[in-house]
Motif scaffolding. Structure first.
Motif, PDB file in Angstrom:
ATOM      1  N   VAL A  67     -24.859  -7.302 -26.455  1.00 39.73           N
ATOM      2  CA  VAL A  67     -24.593  -7.240 -25.014  1.00 39.73           C
ATOM      3  C   VAL A  67     -25.136  -5.958 -24.389  1.00 39.73           C
ATOM      4  CG1 VAL A  67     -22.566  -8.726 -25.150  1.00 39.73           C
ATOM      5  CG2 VAL A  67     -22.292  -6.247 -25.381  1.00 39.73           C
ATOM      6  N   TYR A  68     -25.456  -4.959 -25.203  1.00 39.14           N
ATOM      7  CA  TYR A  68     -26.055  -3.732 -24.672  1.00 39.14           C
ATOM      8  C   TYR A  68     -27.569  -3.864 -24.512  1.00 39.14           C
ATOM      9  CZ  TYR A  68     -21.541  -1.746 -25.881  1.00 39.14           C
ATOM     10  OH  TYR A  68     -20.190  -1.500 -25.974  1.00 39.14           O
ATOM     11  N   ASP A  69     -28.128  -4.946 -25.040  1.00 38.30           N
ATOM     12  CA  ASP A  69     -29.574  -5.152 -24.981  1.00 38.30           C
ATOM     13  C   ASP A  69     -29.922  -5.944 -23.721  1.00 38.30           C
ATOM     14  OD1 ASP A  69     -32.239  -5.409 -25.446  1.00 38.30           O
ATOM     15  OD2 ASP A  69     -32.047  -6.471 -27.362  1.00 38.30           O
ATOM     16  N   TRP A  70     -29.817  -5.263 -22.571  1.00 39.54           N
ATOM     17  CA  TRP A  70     -30.206  -5.849 -21.293  1.00 39.54           C
ATOM     18  C   TRP A  70     -31.430  -5.094 -20.775  1.00 39.54           C
ATOM     19  CZ3 TRP A  70     -30.527  -2.298 -17.455  1.00 39.54           C
ATOM     20  CH2 TRP A  70     -29.768  -1.122 -17.611  1.00 39.54           C
ATOM     21  N   THR A  71     -32.174  -5.718 -19.897  1.00 36.58           N
ATOM     22  CA  THR A  71     -33.363  -5.078 -19.335  1.00 36.58           C
ATOM     23  C   THR A  71     -33.497  -5.455 -17.870  1.00 36.58           C
ATOM     24  OG1 THR A  71     -34.472  -5.317 -21.478  1.00 36.58           O
ATOM     25  CG2 THR A  71     -35.843  -4.699 -19.610  1.00 36.58           C
ATOM     26  N   ASP A 118     -47.166  -9.556 -12.575  1.00 39.18           N
ATOM     27  CA  ASP A 118     -46.746  -8.799 -13.755  1.00 39.18           C
ATOM     28  C   ASP A 118     -45.314  -8.312 -13.607  1.00 39.18           C
ATOM     29  OD1 ASP A 118     -49.216  -8.770 -15.339  1.00 39.18           O
ATOM     30  OD2 ASP A 118     -50.037  -7.559 -13.705  1.00 39.18           O
ATOM     31  N   TRP A 119     -44.629  -8.168 -14.758  1.00 38.64           N
ATOM     32  CA  TRP A 119     -43.313  -7.567 -14.817  1.00 38.64           C
ATOM     33  C   TRP A 119     -43.435  -6.121 -15.292  1.00 38.64           C
ATOM     34  CZ3 TRP A 119     -39.498  -9.709 -12.428  1.00 38.64           C
ATOM     35  CH2 TRP A 119     -39.370 -11.100 -12.348  1.00 38.64           C
ATOM     36  N   TYR A 120     -42.641  -5.244 -14.697  1.00 36.80           N
ATOM     37  CA  TYR A 120     -42.630  -3.827 -15.069  1.00 36.80           C
ATOM     38  C   TYR A 120     -41.228  -3.438 -15.507  1.00 36.80           C
ATOM     39  CZ  TYR A 120     -47.238  -3.642 -12.963  1.00 36.80           C
ATOM     40  OH  TYR A 120     -48.568  -3.861 -12.684  1.00 36.80           O
ATOM     41  N   HIS A 121     -41.154  -2.870 -16.701  1.00 31.73           N
ATOM     42  CA  HIS A 121     -39.868  -2.472 -17.277  1.00 31.73           C
ATOM     43  C   HIS A 121     -39.323  -1.263 -16.512  1.00 31.73           C
ATOM     44  CE1 HIS A 121     -37.209  -0.367 -20.099  1.00 31.73           C
ATOM     45  NE2 HIS A 121     -37.015  -1.519 -20.708  1.00 31.73           N
ATOM     46  N   ILE A 122     -38.106  -1.409 -15.967  1.00 35.72           N
ATOM     47  CA  ILE A 122     -37.494  -0.328 -15.200  1.00 35.72           C
ATOM     48  C   ILE A 122     -36.437   0.413 -16.024  1.00 35.72           C
ATOM     49  CG2 ILE A 122     -36.251   0.256 -13.082  1.00 35.72           C
ATOM     50  CD1 ILE A 122     -39.102  -0.805 -12.651  1.00 35.72           C
ATOM     51  N   ALA A 123     -35.578  -0.302 -16.699  1.00 34.64           N
ATOM     52  CA  ALA A 123     -34.498   0.319 -17.471  1.00 34.64           C
ATOM     53  C   ALA A 123     -33.996  -0.720 -18.482  1.00 34.64           C
ATOM     54  CB  ALA A 123     -33.365   0.776 -16.544  1.00 34.64           C
ATOM     55  N   PRO A 124     -33.320  -0.262 -19.568  1.00 36.86           N
ATOM     56  CA  PRO A 124     -32.983   1.109 -19.944  1.00 36.86           C
ATOM     57  C   PRO A 124     -34.064   1.727 -20.830  1.00 36.86           C
ATOM     58  CG  PRO A 124     -31.881  -0.378 -21.421  1.00 36.86           C
ATOM     59  CD  PRO A 124     -32.652  -1.237 -20.450  1.00 36.86           C
ATOM     60  N   TRP A 125     -33.827   2.980 -21.197  1.00 31.46           N
ATOM     61  CA  TRP A 125     -34.754   3.700 -22.067  1.00 31.46           C
ATOM     62  C   TRP A 125     -34.397   3.481 -23.529  1.00 31.46           C
ATOM     63  CZ3 TRP A 125     -39.257   5.600 -22.745  1.00 31.46           C
ATOM     64  CH2 TRP A 125     -39.528   6.638 -23.629  1.00 31.46           C
ATOM     65  N   ALA A 126     -33.093   3.456 -23.856  1.00 34.93           N
ATOM     66  CA  ALA A 126     -32.633   3.265 -25.233  1.00 34.93           C
ATOM     67  C   ALA A 126     -31.512   2.233 -25.245  1.00 34.93           C
ATOM     68  CB  ALA A 126     -32.147   4.585 -25.830  1.00 34.93           C
ATOM     69  N   ILE A 127     -31.345   1.551 -26.376  1.00 34.21           N
ATOM     70  CA  ILE A 127     -30.376   0.464 -26.497  1.00 34.21           C
ATOM     71  C   ILE A 127     -29.520   0.681 -27.740  1.00 34.21           C
ATOM     72  CG2 ILE A 127     -30.084  -2.025 -26.790  1.00 34.21           C
ATOM     73  CD1 ILE A 127     -32.868  -2.356 -25.514  1.00 34.21           C
ATOM     74  N   PRO A 128     -28.191   0.765 -27.609  1.00 38.32           N
ATOM     75  CA  PRO A 128     -27.331   0.747 -28.811  1.00 38.32           C
ATOM     76  C   PRO A 128     -27.514  -0.573 -29.542  1.00 38.32           C
ATOM     77  CG  PRO A 128     -26.098   1.395 -26.851  1.00 38.32           C
ATOM     78  CD  PRO A 128     -27.422   0.881 -26.378  1.00 38.32           C
ATOM     79  N   VAL A 129     -27.230  -0.573 -30.858  1.00 46.21           N
ATOM     80  CA  VAL A 129     -27.600  -1.749 -31.636  1.00 46.21           C
ATOM     81  C   VAL A 129     -26.436  -2.446 -32.343  1.00 46.21           C
ATOM     82  CG1 VAL A 129     -29.977  -1.085 -32.010  1.00 46.21           C
ATOM     83  CG2 VAL A 129     -28.223  -0.192 -33.537  1.00 46.21           C
ATOM     84  N   PRO A 130     -25.230  -2.522 -31.802  1.00 45.80           N
ATOM     85  CA  PRO A 130     -24.205  -3.322 -32.486  1.00 45.80           C
ATOM     86  C   PRO A 130     -24.433  -4.812 -32.284  1.00 45.80           C
ATOM     87  CG  PRO A 130     -23.337  -2.497 -30.421  1.00 45.80           C
ATOM     88  CD  PRO A 130     -24.714  -1.890 -30.581  1.00 45.80           C
ATOM     89  N   LEU A 131     -24.002  -5.614 -33.275  1.00 44.91           N
ATOM     90  CA  LEU A 131     -24.051  -7.061 -33.126  1.00 44.91           C
ATOM     91  C   LEU A 131     -22.828  -7.503 -32.339  1.00 44.91           C
ATOM     92  CD1 LEU A 131     -25.356  -9.795 -33.872  1.00 44.91           C
ATOM     93  CD2 LEU A 131     -23.904  -9.806 -35.916  1.00 44.91           C
TER      94      LEU A 131
END
Length: 480
Positions: free
Chosen positions: A289-293, A301-314
């Motif tokens: 759930v922390y892996d949002w963009t 074209d799509w341009y990535h705005i955020a986030p910079w880093a993603i926590p990795v729990p399942l």
């Protein structure tokens, strides 16, 4: 149908594990009453049914055979303040012979004999009932069956002509106010899932109890689990993401089983938008759930705005469950928002919110939304100082005691990658934010004396050179 058969055989195994119980064969059951307000039973540990392995999602699901409903039981595993353990699961679906059933156990795995009041231990409170949200016209009951080990009353249930089961009589105090459990003892209860009236079982979330994480039955329409409202982007054909092909909310139909619904599709900044992922499948969605963009669309074209880093729990999403991301958009600097995503310096245009949650072989999920806001202007931070020497600008940020480094940005001939103002104004691009605004007419190079981390971030963490286009011009950046 294979999944339904599996659930039925699981129910049969759970029922057989209850000592001294007989299968009910008739479609309508009568009421049995006992006098005890506090009951003490002493089944051996081997008498207690074994809960199914629900995995990380910790949910059980039943597809009804009697009405157009699927239900999922959530929150069926908890340790109580007394140290006792409550487990609950769906042990049978609704058929022509019986309602859907919930089996629940209460285990004393402490070393002490315990007397436990049941008024705050659903589904063992005296009259377990719930309504979908605040719709009190539709009440769902967990009514003790004949297989319940310590119910004071077994209420009658009946099957309507339309096929669904319901409570055949007024609700009552069906279970004792308290029970006594010896060390190692397990009490077992079985419940029929029945509404108060024959055709009063709307989709929704039925929360039993008043804790922050209640025992919940989530119900949805089996044949049409998806959204029925029209999307503002019904005819949109957004470009594909570079690495993923999500299922878009605006393409969802009433038959769609999992979808990411935005609370609004067009907003004026500042604004808050909630994105809720609904899982109306019979298996969990897996991912993080922390892996949002957040992306912005410019042309094709799509341009990535955020986030910079993603926590990795399942963090799986159980059948019938939802997860909501609250997003606050600001055209200027952001304001910190508790339990929410807050991003500033977002200009007007079309955006996409994407979440990396999917079924085993299915797509991820995304939703389009438009922001009405002024165009973003890239401005340096307030702590930067500058001086110009002909075609060179020297800029500097204060020395905070850390390692110092120099970022050099210079005009170049060509570049393939484009940067948007919304990207430059992100914290990770602080080095570019404090150089690009100083490229006035005639300036060819900007040298920024700053911290080592700022230079690393500007160069994507160790790249020798970064080449990009910004505002119609090409630039190259490197560490001096």
């Amino acid at each position: 149908m294979k999944r339904r058969a599996l659930l039925s055989s699981l129910a049969a195994g759970s029922v057989a594990a209850l000592a001294g119980c007989n299968e009910r064969g008739n479609a309508t059951t009568g009421t049995t009453t006992h006098d005890d307000s506090t009951r003490t039973t002493t089944p051996t540990t081997s008498d207690a049914p074994t809960p199914p392995d629900t995995g990380l999602a910790d949910a059980t699901t039943a597809v009804f055979e009697t009405r157009d409903r699927t239900i999922s039981l959530l929150g069926g595993r908890r340790r109580l303040p007394s140290g006792l353990v409550m487990r609950a699961w769906l042990s049978a679906t609704a058929t022509a012979d019986h309602p859907a059933r919930v089996t629940a156990t209460l285990t004393n795995d402490t070393e002490y004999e315990t007397t436990l009041r049941l008024d705050e231990v659903p589904p063992f409170d005296t009259t377990p009932h719930a309504s979908p949200g605040r719709d009190y016209d539709h009440t769902l009951y967990l009514a003790p069956t004949e297989r319940h080990g310590f119910a004071t009353t077994v209420p009658a249930v009946a099957r309507a002509e339309s096929g669904g089961w319901y409570l055949d009589g007024p609700p009552d105090r069906w279970q004792p106010e308290a029970v006594e459990l010896a060390p190692g003892e397990t009490l077992v209860g079985e419940f029929a899932v029945v509404p108060e009236r024959p055709d009063s079982f709307p989709p929704g979330r039925y929360a039993f109890g008043y804790t922050d994480d209640p025992l919940t039955l989530s119900a949805w329409q089996s044949s049409q689990p998806g959204p029925t409202e029209e999307s503002a982007f019904e005819d949109a054909t957004p470009p594909a993401f570079a690495e993923q092909s999500p299922a878009w909310y605006h393409d969802a139909t009433p038959e769609t089983q999992a979808f990411l619904r935005p609370s609004a599709e067009r907003v004026d900044a500042p604004a808050a938008v909630e994105f809720t992922l609904h899982n109306h499948r019979t298996e969990p969605l897996s991912g993080n759930v922390y892996d949002w963009t957040l992306y912005k669309q410019v042309e094709d074209d799509w341009y990535h705005i955020a986030p910079w880093a993603i926590p990795v729990p399942l963090t799986p999403l159980a059948p019938g469950d939802t997860h909501t991301w609250t997003f606050h958009a600001f055209s200027g600097p952001s304001v910190e928002c508790e339990n929410a995503v807050a991003l500033g310096h977002l200009g007007g245009g079309r955006y996409a919110f994407h979440v990396n949650m999917s079924s085993e072989s299915g797509p991820t999920h995304a939703a389009l939304f438009d922001i009405d806001a002024p165009a973003v202007s890239v401005t340096p931070t307030e702590d930067v100082s500058v001086e110009r020497e002909y075609r060179l600008v020297r800029a500097s940020t204060p020395d905070d005691g850390g390692d110092r480094a120099t970022l050099v940005v210079q005009r170049t001939d060509d570049a393939d990658t484009r940067l948007l103002p919304e990207q430059v104004m992100r914290p990770r691009n602080r080095g570019l934010r404090n150089t690009l605004p100083f490229f006035e007419d005639g300036v060819q190079k900007v040298r920024l004396r700053t911290t080592d981390g700022v230079v690393d971030d500007a160069l994507h963490g160790g790249e020798p050179e970064r080449v990009f286009r910004y505002d119609g011009n090409a630039f190259a950046a490197w560490r001096a």
